[in-house]
Scaffold this motif. Structure first.
Motif, PDB file in Angstrom:
ATOM      1  N   SER A 151       0.870  -1.197  -0.035  1.00  0.00           N
ATOM      2  CA  SER A 151      -0.161   0.196   0.033  1.00  0.00           C
ATOM      3  C   SER A 151       0.887   1.198  -0.260  1.00  0.00           C
ATOM      4  O   SER A 151       1.885   1.464   0.702  1.00  0.00           O
ATOM      5  N   THR A 152       0.358   2.177  -0.976  1.00  0.00           N
ATOM      6  CA  THR A 152       1.459   3.511  -1.059  1.00  0.00           C
ATOM      7  C   THR A 152       0.575   4.738  -0.985  1.00  0.00           C
ATOM      8  O   THR A 152       0.987   5.823  -0.793  1.00  0.00           O
ATOM      9  N   ALA A 153      -0.764   4.341  -0.815  1.00  0.00           N
ATOM     10  CA  ALA A 153      -1.611   5.794  -0.654  1.00  0.00           C
ATOM     11  C   ALA A 153      -1.602   6.309   0.477  1.00  0.00           C
ATOM     12  O   ALA A 153      -1.503   5.714   1.626  1.00  0.00           O
ATOM     13  N   TYR A 154      -1.229   7.864   0.367  1.00  0.00           N
ATOM     14  CA  TYR A 154      -1.202   8.590   1.672  1.00  0.00           C
ATOM     15  C   TYR A 154      -2.150   8.227   2.767  1.00  0.00           C
ATOM     16  O   TYR A 154      -1.668   8.242   3.987  1.00  0.00           O
ATOM     17  N   GLU A 155      -3.457   8.438   2.462  1.00  0.00           N
ATOM     18  CA  GLU A 155      -4.619   8.451   3.378  1.00  0.00           C
ATOM     19  C   GLU A 155      -4.488   6.738   4.203  1.00  0.00           C
ATOM     20  O   GLU A 155      -4.829   6.958   5.119  1.00  0.00           O
ATOM     21  N   GLY A 172       3.683   4.299   7.009  1.00  0.00           N
ATOM     22  CA  GLY A 172       4.596   4.069   5.905  1.00  0.00           C
ATOM     23  C   GLY A 172       3.886   3.194   4.980  1.00  0.00           C
ATOM     24  O   GLY A 172       2.860   2.418   4.956  1.00  0.00           O
ATOM     25  N   HIS A 173       4.696   3.101   3.838  1.00  0.00           N
ATOM     26  CA  HIS A 173       4.323   2.298   2.607  1.00  0.00           C
ATOM     27  C   HIS A 173       4.579   0.722   3.191  1.00  0.00           C
ATOM     28  O   HIS A 173       5.577   0.475   3.847  1.00  0.00           O
ATOM     29  N   GLY A 174       3.943  -0.294   2.799  1.00  0.00           N
ATOM     30  CA  GLY A 174       3.780  -1.636   2.933  1.00  0.00           C
ATOM     31  C   GLY A 174       2.552  -2.408   2.994  1.00  0.00           C
ATOM     32  O   GLY A 174       1.739  -2.040   2.444  1.00  0.00           O
ATOM     33  N   VAL A 175       2.716  -3.379   3.618  1.00  0.00           N
ATOM     34  CA  VAL A 175       1.484  -4.327   3.851  1.00  0.00           C
ATOM     35  C   VAL A 175       1.222  -4.264   5.362  1.00  0.00           C
ATOM     36  O   VAL A 175       2.053  -4.625   6.199  1.00  0.00           O
ATOM     37  N   TYR A 176      -0.149  -4.125   5.701  1.00  0.00           N
ATOM     38  CA  TYR A 176      -0.513  -4.001   6.851  1.00  0.00           C
ATOM     39  C   TYR A 176      -1.292  -5.073   7.508  1.00  0.00           C
ATOM     40  O   TYR A 176      -1.932  -5.695   7.043  1.00  0.00           O
ATOM     41  N   GLY A 195      -8.964  -6.464  15.299  1.00  0.00           N
ATOM     42  CA  GLY A 195      -8.051  -5.446  15.363  1.00  0.00           C
ATOM     43  C   GLY A 195      -8.028  -4.922  13.770  1.00  0.00           C
ATOM     44  O   GLY A 195      -7.616  -3.807  13.848  1.00  0.00           O
ATOM     45  N   THR A 196      -8.567  -5.680  12.754  1.00  0.00           N
ATOM     46  CA  THR A 196      -8.493  -5.187  11.757  1.00  0.00           C
ATOM     47  C   THR A 196      -9.882  -4.262  11.179  1.00  0.00           C
ATOM     48  O   THR A 196      -9.864  -3.844  10.228  1.00  0.00           O
ATOM     49  N   GLU A 197     -10.630  -4.501  12.000  1.00  0.00           N
ATOM     50  CA  GLU A 197     -12.054  -3.858  11.776  1.00  0.00           C
ATOM     51  C   GLU A 197     -12.049  -2.398  11.462  1.00  0.00           C
ATOM     52  O   GLU A 197     -12.587  -2.077  10.290  1.00  0.00           O
ATOM     53  N   ASN A 198     -11.464  -1.443  12.143  1.00  0.00           N
ATOM     54  CA  ASN A 198     -11.354  -0.232  12.084  1.00  0.00           C
ATOM     55  C   ASN A 198     -10.374   0.445  11.197  1.00  0.00           C
ATOM     56  O   ASN A 198      -9.908   1.676  10.778  1.00  0.00           O
ATOM     57  N   LYS A 199      -9.443  -0.559  10.578  1.00  0.00           N
ATOM     58  CA  LYS A 199      -8.170  -0.334   9.832  1.00  0.00           C
ATOM     59  C   LYS A 199      -8.430  -0.712   8.303  1.00  0.00           C
ATOM     60  O   LYS A 199      -7.968   0.128   7.504  1.00  0.00           O
ATOM     61  N   ALA A 200      -9.013  -1.721   7.893  1.00  0.00           N
ATOM     62  CA  ALA A 200      -9.311  -2.323   6.699  1.00  0.00           C
ATOM     63  C   ALA A 200     -10.117  -1.304   5.905  1.00  0.00           C
ATOM     64  O   ALA A 200     -11.052  -0.803   6.271  1.00  0.00           O
ATOM     65  N   ASN A 201      -9.794  -1.107   4.665  1.00  0.00           N
ATOM     66  CA  ASN A 201     -10.418  -0.140   3.454  1.00  0.00           C
ATOM     67  C   ASN A 201     -11.524  -1.132   2.930  1.00  0.00           C
ATOM     68  O   ASN A 201     -12.404  -0.665   2.238  1.00  0.00           O
ATOM     69  N   ARG A 202     -11.390  -2.518   2.825  1.00  0.00           N
ATOM     70  CA  ARG A 202     -12.205  -3.433   2.290  1.00  0.00           C
ATOM     71  C   ARG A 202     -12.618  -4.498   3.398  1.00  0.00           C
ATOM     72  O   ARG A 202     -11.819  -4.857   4.180  1.00  0.00           O
ATOM     73  N   LYS A 203     -13.774  -4.928   3.010  1.00  0.00           N
ATOM     74  CA  LYS A 203     -14.294  -6.146   4.206  1.00  0.00           C
ATOM     75  C   LYS A 203     -14.848  -7.336   3.190  1.00  0.00           C
ATOM     76  O   LYS A 203     -15.091  -7.144   2.106  1.00  0.00           O
ATOM     77  N   LEU A 218       4.350  10.165  11.692  1.00  0.00           N
ATOM     78  CA  LEU A 218       5.674  10.520  11.398  1.00  0.00           C
ATOM     79  C   LEU A 218       5.991   9.913   9.940  1.00  0.00           C
ATOM     80  O   LEU A 218       6.761  10.726   9.133  1.00  0.00           O
ATOM     81  N   TYR A 219       5.671   8.792   9.658  1.00  0.00           N
ATOM     82  CA  TYR A 219       5.793   8.072   8.403  1.00  0.00           C
ATOM     83  C   TYR A 219       4.515   8.067   7.468  1.00  0.00           C
ATOM     84  O   TYR A 219       4.805   7.180   6.422  1.00  0.00           O
ATOM     85  N   ARG A 220       3.567   8.780   7.776  1.00  0.00           N
ATOM     86  CA  ARG A 220       2.350   8.592   6.778  1.00  0.00           C
ATOM     87  C   ARG A 220       2.812   8.737   5.319  1.00  0.00           C
ATOM     88  O   ARG A 220       3.361   9.940   5.057  1.00  0.00           O
ATOM     89  N   GLY A 221       2.613   7.861   4.324  1.00  0.00           N
ATOM     90  CA  GLY A 221       2.785   8.093   2.854  1.00  0.00           C
ATOM     91  C   GLY A 221       4.163   8.249   2.461  1.00  0.00           C
ATOM     92  O   GLY A 221       4.557   8.645   1.525  1.00  0.00           O
ATOM     93  N   LYS A 222       5.162   7.764   3.403  1.00  0.00           N
ATOM     94  CA  LYS A 222       6.502   7.535   3.174  1.00  0.00           C
ATOM     95  C   LYS A 222       7.128   6.193   3.229  1.00  0.00           C
ATOM     96  O   LYS A 222       6.653   5.283   3.932  1.00  0.00           O
ATOM     97  N   ASN A 223       8.515   6.054   2.865  1.00  0.00           N
ATOM     98  CA  ASN A 223       9.045   4.537   3.059  1.00  0.00           C
ATOM     99  C   ASN A 223      10.505   5.068   3.526  1.00  0.00           C
ATOM    100  O   ASN A 223      11.410   4.163   3.319  1.00  0.00           O
TER     101      ASN A 223
END
Length: 212
Positions: free
Chosen positions: A95-99, A104-108, A115-123, A146-151
């Motif tokens: 994932s690289t989208a800023y929002e 940071g960039h990566g796989v969450y 714990g995924t319920e309020n974090k996942a963009n898709r269900k 601090l690292y939002r949208g960065k790597n």
């Protein structure tokens, strides 16, 4: 439906009827008697014998760490069924989208399905994975964005781990799909018609031993 073979990292689909939350006496399965004290790290055991809120390991920085290459941790990821199928036949995408990249960039991943319920963009689909954490960057609540949208941390670390004020809501991000060693997944009720068509919504011979 992807035409490519399943990824060697993909170990199996679990019918949603076998999830701990959907346990019924028809299948004769019982919750793990050890509850939160369970030390079993088998991915199938975690999905089948524990509930959605179960954290299979203490939060990352509360356990003794090992050397890189053996620094394994269990993570949970939620996405939509179509994306889950693409993962099953290939691998995770970064994932690289800023929002959506708070740490940071990566796989969450989260520490539990809950714990995924309020974090996942898709269900609609859950994945339980074994992850090689490598070198881990600790981020505290005051460093949340601090690292939002960065790597930036990629040059010194393999994983960023956010320690939420509520430990149940910790999340971590790996910089490379190669760190995700293996996984199992479940497509939720309402999205997986095969459970009904294959008769997996009722007891069958393999479950009569009362072990699942």
């Amino acid at each position: 439906m992807p035409l490519t073979p399943l990824s060697p990292k993909h170990k199996r689909f679990i019918p949603y009827t076998l999830l701990g939350d959907n346990r019924t006496m028809r299948f004769g399965d019982k919750a793990c008697s050890k509850g939160a004290q369970c030390k079993n790290r088998d991915l199938e055991h975690i999905f089948i014998f524990h509930f959605k809120s179960y954290n299979p390991q203490p939060r990352y920085f509360d356990i003794e760490q090992t050397t890189a290459g053996k620094n394994l941790y269990i993570g949970f990821h939620q996405t939509d069924p179509k994306s889950a199928m693409l993962i099953a036949h290939s691998d995770f995408l970064i994932s690289t989208a800023y929002e959506s990249t708070m740490i940071g960039h990566g796989v969450y991943f989260a520490r539990s399905r809950d714990g995924t319920e309020n974090k996942a963009n898709r269900k609609g689909a859950f994945i339980c994975a074994e992850v090689e954490m490598g070198r881990v960057l600790r981020l505290n609540p005051n460093e949340r964005n601090l690292y939002r949208g960065k790597n930036d941390w990629w040059s010194t670390h393999d994983t960023s781990y956010f320690c939420n004020a509520d430990p149940r809501l910790d999340e971590f991000c790996v910089k490379s799909p190669s760190q995700i060693l293996r996984w199992i997944m479940v497509i939720e009720n309402g999205f997986d018609s095969k459970v009904f068509s294959y008769g997996l919504d009722r007891e069958f011979d393999d479950t009569k031993c009362l072990c699942i």
